[in-house]
Design a protein around this motif. Sequence first.
Motif, short mmCIF file in Angstrom:
data_model
loop_
_atom_site.label_atom_id
_atom_site.label_comp_id
_atom_site.label_asym_id
_atom_site.label_seq_id
_atom_site.Cartn_x
_atom_site.Cartn_y
_atom_site.Cartn_z
N ALA A 48 18.35 44.37 34.49
CA ALA A 48 18.04 43.27 33.57
C ALA A 48 19.24 42.97 32.68
CB ALA A 48 16.83 43.63 32.72
N ASP A 49 19.32 41.72 32.21
CA ASP A 49 20.41 41.37 31.31
C ASP A 49 20.07 41.64 29.84
OD1 ASP A 49 18.68 39.28 30.84
OD2 ASP A 49 20.14 37.68 31.20
N CYS A 50 18.90 42.20 29.59
CA CYS A 50 18.47 42.52 28.22
C CYS A 50 18.69 44.01 27.95
CB CYS A 50 16.99 42.18 28.07
SG CYS A 50 16.29 42.73 26.50
N ALA B 21 19.03 36.75 15.56
CA ALA B 21 18.94 35.96 16.78
C ALA B 21 19.70 36.69 17.88
CB ALA B 21 19.52 34.56 16.57
N VAL B 22 19.31 36.46 19.12
CA VAL B 22 19.98 37.07 20.26
C VAL B 22 20.84 36.01 20.92
CG1 VAL B 22 19.64 38.13 22.54
CG2 VAL B 22 18.15 38.75 20.63
N ARG B 23 22.06 36.39 21.22
CA ARG B 23 22.98 35.50 21.94
C ARG B 23 23.44 36.23 23.17
NH1 ARG B 23 28.86 34.74 21.11
NH2 ARG B 23 28.54 36.18 19.42
N LYS B 24 23.34 35.61 24.32
CA LYS B 24 23.79 36.21 25.57
C LYS B 24 25.31 36.23 25.59
CE LYS B 24 19.65 36.38 27.38
NZ LYS B 24 18.93 37.56 27.61
N LYS C 181 32.45 44.63 22.54
CA LYS C 181 33.30 45.60 21.83
C LYS C 181 33.84 44.99 20.55
CE LYS C 181 34.45 48.44 25.76
NZ LYS C 181 35.45 48.91 26.68
N ARG C 182 34.22 43.72 20.60
CA ARG C 182 34.71 43.05 19.37
C ARG C 182 33.61 42.97 18.34
NH1 ARG C 182 37.09 39.75 23.16
NH2 ARG C 182 35.55 38.11 22.89
N ARG C 183 32.38 42.63 18.77
CA ARG C 183 31.25 42.52 17.86
C ARG C 183 30.97 43.84 17.19
NH1 ARG C 183 26.19 44.00 18.69
NH2 ARG C 183 26.44 44.08 20.92
#
Length: 159
Positions: free
Chosen positions: A10-12, A143-146, A154-156
């Motif tokens: 999954a991408d989540c 909020a979720v951002r893909k 890694k930057r986040r």
Amino acid sequence: MTNRTRFAKADCPVARAVDAIGDPWVLLIVRDAMDGVRRFGDFQKSLGVSKGILTQRLRDLVSLGVLTTTPVVQGGAYQEYILTEKGRDLFTIVVGLRQWGEDHCFKPNERHSLLLERATNQPVAQLKVRTRTGKVLGCLDTAVRKLEDAPARKRRAGK
């Protein structure tokens, strides 16, 4: 036995984490390992789980890299299960579940265990999600951002 839906692709991140550690026995084994339990028989005694289920869950946790095994004595047949760094990283999850359980799964004044800081013997503070400046956030504040690439993560995270 019913086949369960798998979320390993999954991408989540929540879905993948639940796929890996969402089984109740897995989380209780991790909790016990955090409390110092290391031997099969001690896990079984603490949890009251069948040998077959415990064997499979321990095998799964070793395969996931959450636990590692080491012989009890050199050359001995018995082994101990020890949390890896990946396993110790589940501490916040276990504490969050514990605190949610304390708040929502017990009647007022009903007895339960309490998590204490060893150095002070004081209760651990309630976990809170905070901004980088310390402001407490709730689920409506996020909020979720893909993300499309791993370097952005890694930057986040400031890594």
